[in-house]
Design a protein around this motif. Structure first.
Motif, mmCIF file in Angstrom:
data_model
loop_
_atom_site.group_PDB
_atom_site.id
_atom_site.type_symbol
_atom_site.label_atom_id
_atom_site.label_comp_id
_atom_site.label_asym_id
_atom_site.label_seq_id
_atom_site.Cartn_x
_atom_site.Cartn_y
_atom_site.Cartn_z
ATOM 1 N N ALA A 231 0.838 -1.204 0.000
ATOM 2 C CA ALA A 231 0.000 0.000 0.000
ATOM 3 C C ALA A 231 0.874 1.257 0.000
ATOM 4 N N LEU A 232 1.940 1.246 0.801
ATOM 5 C CA LEU A 232 2.837 2.405 0.850
ATOM 6 C C LEU A 232 3.478 2.647 -0.518
ATOM 7 N N ASN A 233 3.672 1.576 -1.262
ATOM 8 C CA ASN A 233 4.342 1.696 -2.567
ATOM 9 C C ASN A 233 3.375 1.812 -3.727
ATOM 10 N N GLU A 234 2.111 1.973 -3.420
ATOM 11 C CA GLU A 234 1.117 2.008 -4.489
ATOM 12 C C GLU A 234 1.412 3.145 -5.471
ATOM 13 N N GLY A 235 1.329 2.842 -6.723
ATOM 14 C CA GLY A 235 1.541 3.860 -7.746
ATOM 15 C C GLY A 235 3.007 4.156 -8.011
ATOM 16 N N LYS A 236 3.919 3.453 -7.309
ATOM 17 C CA LYS A 236 5.351 3.703 -7.543
ATOM 18 C C LYS A 236 5.951 2.592 -8.397
ATOM 19 N N ASP A 237 7.115 2.858 -8.909
ATOM 20 C CA ASP A 237 7.828 1.891 -9.739
ATOM 21 C C ASP A 237 8.533 0.868 -8.869
ATOM 22 N N LYS A 238 8.002 -0.352 -8.784
ATOM 23 C CA LYS A 238 8.606 -1.356 -7.915
ATOM 24 C C LYS A 238 9.789 -2.027 -8.579
ATOM 25 N N VAL A 239 10.817 -2.277 -7.766
ATOM 26 C CA VAL A 239 12.026 -2.900 -8.280
ATOM 27 C C VAL A 239 11.920 -4.429 -8.185
ATOM 28 N N HIS A 240 11.179 -4.936 -7.186
ATOM 29 C CA HIS A 240 11.021 -6.397 -6.991
ATOM 30 C C HIS A 240 9.771 -6.624 -6.143
ATOM 31 N N ASP A 241 9.402 -7.898 -5.935
ATOM 32 C CA ASP A 241 8.240 -8.209 -5.095
ATOM 33 C C ASP A 241 8.586 -8.015 -3.615
ATOM 34 N N VAL A 242 7.572 -7.828 -2.784
ATOM 35 C CA VAL A 242 7.810 -7.619 -1.353
ATOM 36 C C VAL A 242 8.500 -8.840 -0.749
ATOM 37 N N VAL A 243 9.529 -8.577 0.058
ATOM 38 C CA VAL A 243 10.208 -9.655 0.788
ATOM 39 C C VAL A 243 9.685 -9.629 2.223
ATOM 40 N N PHE A 258 9.841 -5.696 3.203
ATOM 41 C CA PHE A 258 10.434 -4.552 2.499
ATOM 42 C C PHE A 258 10.329 -4.720 0.997
ATOM 43 N N GLN A 259 10.389 -3.606 0.317
ATOM 44 C CA GLN A 259 10.364 -3.588 -1.146
ATOM 45 C C GLN A 259 11.020 -2.289 -1.618
ATOM 46 N N PHE A 260 11.877 -2.396 -2.626
ATOM 47 C CA PHE A 260 12.522 -1.204 -3.172
ATOM 48 C C PHE A 260 11.704 -0.644 -4.325
ATOM 49 N N VAL A 261 11.676 0.691 -4.404
ATOM 50 C CA VAL A 261 11.033 1.357 -5.532
ATOM 51 C C VAL A 261 12.039 2.312 -6.171
ATOM 52 N N ASP A 262 11.717 2.736 -7.361
ATOM 53 C CA ASP A 262 12.649 3.574 -8.106
ATOM 54 C C ASP A 262 12.506 5.029 -7.684
ATOM 55 N N GLU A 263 12.919 5.330 -6.468
ATOM 56 C CA GLU A 263 12.849 6.712 -5.972
ATOM 57 C C GLU A 263 14.054 6.983 -5.098
ATOM 58 N N ARG A 318 19.771 1.803 1.556
ATOM 59 C CA ARG A 318 18.326 1.968 1.793
ATOM 60 C C ARG A 318 17.686 2.907 0.768
ATOM 61 N N ASN A 319 18.450 3.250 -0.253
ATOM 62 C CA ASN A 319 17.926 4.155 -1.276
ATOM 63 C C ASN A 319 16.764 3.501 -2.025
ATOM 64 N N GLY A 320 15.569 4.032 -1.837
ATOM 65 C CA GLY A 320 14.397 3.461 -2.500
ATOM 66 C C GLY A 320 13.661 2.428 -1.665
ATOM 67 N N MET A 321 14.142 2.204 -0.443
ATOM 68 C CA MET A 321 13.527 1.140 0.375
ATOM 69 C C MET A 321 12.250 1.605 1.078
ATOM 70 N N LYS A 372 19.191 -6.148 -8.218
ATOM 71 C CA LYS A 372 18.407 -4.920 -8.373
ATOM 72 C C LYS A 372 18.532 -4.020 -7.141
ATOM 73 N N VAL A 373 18.554 -4.665 -5.965
ATOM 74 C CA VAL A 373 18.695 -3.886 -4.732
ATOM 75 C C VAL A 373 20.066 -3.212 -4.697
ATOM 76 N N ILE A 374 21.087 -3.961 -5.107
ATOM 77 C CA ILE A 374 22.438 -3.379 -5.125
ATOM 78 C C ILE A 374 22.511 -2.230 -6.137
ATOM 79 N N ALA A 375 21.777 -2.372 -7.250
ATOM 80 C CA ALA A 375 21.777 -1.296 -8.256
ATOM 81 C C ALA A 375 21.211 0.001 -7.666
ATOM 82 N N CYS A 376 20.203 -0.124 -6.799
ATOM 83 C CA CYS A 376 19.656 1.069 -6.114
ATOM 84 C C CYS A 376 20.743 1.733 -5.276
ATOM 85 N N ALA A 377 21.531 0.909 -4.580
ATOM 86 C CA ALA A 377 22.602 1.442 -3.737
ATOM 87 C C ALA A 377 23.662 2.126 -4.594
#
Ligand code: TTJ
Length: 638
Positions: A231-243, A258-263, A318-321, A372-377
């Protein structure tokens, strides 16, 4: 769960209720809307405790037409037997004796009796009246209190089926205590939804029966905190499914999603025993530090960080987390300014341990997600390195550029205690405000147009925005997010930061963006109560005879009309701040003796930030829906 034989005996008794009415703030934080809503949470939390004890799966919360609220659960019912020490029914002890929270020796985790658990007796003490109805053993019992006083002994009022049990509480907050006694439906709804996310087995039925706001909702979140993250990530660009993981160790339960988004931001919410830990604490530190070390270790193994290169920082990884961390602890201790920082060292140790093991289990099997998570970092690290250089230049230059562009009209006093800064929408209103103000203590900072939306912008854009640079410099305490965390509230140059915008949609929008900026980058300002909203009047009534009067909203106008029925007066409507001359602006909005200021609470800013995300997000459909639904509120409320 170990069952004990419940009688009334285990309730602990301390003292009476007069103290609560004398100093309500000590028990519920404040007598503003925040404190008022707290009354509902307090009662709901008792029912949630019954759920946590394994005996209740339904809670109904109804805002009634008459301004009362009713909370119903299908638990075992508060005990009605005589309390051996007090000699009165246990339920009466619960509602009339301070600190007689649900200490029934149930084991398990409790919300009430903990931090927020000031007890049902506090709610009772602060209610004009309160009624409790209990169904237990095929009988229905009732008792009524007024301002904490018992109106009659607990009485049997009927019968019911034997297996039909539960507790019903209805109360009317006391208008002698609270500034306003109208519950804020939006805040209550989001809190109930949060409770549903944290308790997947629970169904919360919400109903608003108040005129013009009729609404019925069911909060039931089987997927728990995973659904919360979604819900918190609704409408955002998700990087992967929720862990998601959950594990118990040393009597402490750790649950995380947790889930990373492109922000370019992180959003981590912590809870202990269902209590939101606003100031963080050991559980979050444990999670974060383990997350950082696990990611750095993987990055090294994958050859992404070379031996001589430096590690990712915590902020990088934690960039995008977006994350929700919920722990359950048998004896939580809270510290900090608002007592919302978890202090138990073992909670930190266990959270780190569980997080480390579970992350490795997951990432070993899901290398794609890991990459993908490392790419955010990596993205964050790149910008960080560029900005570390740019920032020093920018901030040192900035110090000198503000005065020279002449926008901030500073005050003479250098004593922050007495200083105020008004952030004023528009140059013309800014001009009048500069003339009208008390030059000694009041500074004016005119801002133009729409300030940058920080929800969407990256750090370099935020720092490059002229209005934002001006504010950071004017306030004097730096900013909190990003890569230096050099916010220092002790350097704040103004005790009050007052947002002054027109009472229209644009004004509300600007105020919302400003609150979002403060919430994201200077949250301390709000936590410590430095941020206010000015409320300029909408009308001026000029009677043929008698005194002119400023009217601040339509309700005030209606009242005025009623009071002056038959007599004639002209009504001047202010469309914007720019329409008032300096004298009028002083009388209505600047003069500390006569103005009305609204102190901003962190919930207001949180809502603003959410609204901003919604309005500014890249998805068009939800934005449409929001604007449509709230078009009416927009003019009055932010
Ligand atoms: C305690 O142990 C004996 C059986 O009942 C347990 C109990 O306290 N249950 C309980 C209390 N269920 N619901 C409440 C409760 C519900 C509301 C809405 C308000 C309050 C103050 C308590």
């Amino acid at each position: 769960m170990a069952e004990k034989n419940y009688d009334a005996s285990s309730i602990s008794i301390l003292e009476g209720l007069e103290a609560v009415r004398k100093r309500p703030g000590m028990y519920i934080g404040s007598v503003s809307t925040k404190g008022l809503n707290h009354l509902i949470y307090e009662i709901v939390d008792n029912a949630v405790d019954e759920h946590l004890a394994g005996h209740c799966n339904r809670i109904d919360v109804t805002l009634n037409r008459d301004g009362t609220v009713t909370i119903i659960d299908n638990g075992r019912g508060i005990p009605v037997g005589i309390h051996p020490k007090a000699g009165i029914p246990a339920v009466e002890v619960v509602f009339t004796v301070l600190h007689a929270g649900g200490k029934f020796g149930d084991g398990g985790y409790k919300i009430s009796g903990g931090l927020h658990g000031v007890g049902a007796s506090v709610v009772n003490a602060l209610s004009e009246w309160l009624e409790v109805v209990i169904k237990v053993d095929g009988k229905v019992y009732k008792q009524r209190y007024e301002r904490g006083h018992v109106m009659y002994p607990l009485k049997e009022i009927g019968t019911c089926r034997k297996n039909d049990t539960g507790t019903t509480v209805t109360f009317l907050p006391d208008s002698e205590i609270f500034e306003k006694i109208r519950f804020k439906a939006d805040l209550i709804k989001s809190r109930l939804h949060e409770t549903a996310y944290l308790n997947p087995g629970l169904t919360i039925n919400y109903e608003n029966k108040r005129e013009g706001e009729e609404e019925k909702l069911v909060y039931h979140e089987e997927k728990g905190i995973s659904a919360y993250v979604e819900a918190l990530n609704e409408g955002k660009d998700k990087v992967h499914d929720v862990v998601y993981f959950k594990r118990m160790s040393d009597g402490i339960e750790v649950e995380a999603a947790f889930q990373f988004v492109d922000e370019f931001q992180e959003n981590i919410l912590g809870f202990c025993n269902n209590i939101y830990t606003q100031e963080g604490g050991t559980h979050l530190t444990g999670f974060k530090s383990k997350f950082t070390s696990v990611i750095n270790q993987y990055a090294r193994e994958l050859g992404i960080i070379k031996e001589k290169d430096s590690n990712f920082t915590g902020t990088d990884v934690r960039n995008g987390m977006t994350a929700v961390i919920a722990v359950k602890h048998p004896e939580p201790r809270f510290e900090g300014q608002t007592k919302t920082k978890l202090d138990n060292q073992d909670a930190g140790r266990v959270t780190a341990e569980v997080t480390g093991e579970e992350l490795v289990l997951y990432f070993d099997k899901n290398l794609d997600d890991l990459k993908k998570v490392i790419a955010c970092a990596e993205k964050s690290a790149k910008i960080r390195k560029a900005e570390e250089k740019a920032k020093t230049n920018l901030l040192t230059k900035q110090k000198f550029s503000i005065d020279s562009n002449g926008k901030l009209a500073n005050c003479e006093s250098r004593n922050p205690e007495e200083c105020e800064v008004f952030i004023v929408e528009g140059d013309s209103a800014g001009g009048s405000a500069k003339t009208a103000r008390n030059r000694r203590t009041q500074a004016i900072l005119p801002i133009r147009g729409k300030i940058l939306n920080v929800e969407k912008a990256t750090m370099d854009k935020v720092l490059g925005n002229a209005e934002i640079k001006t504010m950071i410099t004017a306030f004097g305490c730096g900013f909190a997010e990003g890569y230096g965390n050099d916010f220092d509230i002790t350097k704040l140059k103004y005790n009050k930061i007052i947002i002054m915008t027109d009472a229209d949609v644009d004004g509300a929008h600007i105020a919302t963006l400003l609150l979002t900026f403060f919430y994201r980058f200077m949250p301390e300002l709000i936590h410590q109560g430095h941020v206010y909203i000015a409320t300029p009047p909408l009308y001026k009534a000029i009677p043929k005879k008698g005194k002119e009067e400023y009217l601040y909203d339509d309700k005030a106008l209606a009242k005025y009309r009623q009071k002056h029925e038959g007599s004639s007066f002209t009504l001047q409507r202010y469309k914007g701040l720019g329409e008032m001359d300096a004298q009028q602006l002083w009388e209505t909005t600047l003069n500390p003796e006569t103005r009305i200021l609204k102190q901003v609470e962190i919930e207001d800013a949180m809502m603003a930030s959410e609204v901003t995300s919604l309005l500014m997000g890249s998805d068009v459909p939800p934005r449409r829906a929001f604007i449509y639904e709230h078009a009416k509120d927009a003019e009055l409320d932010i």
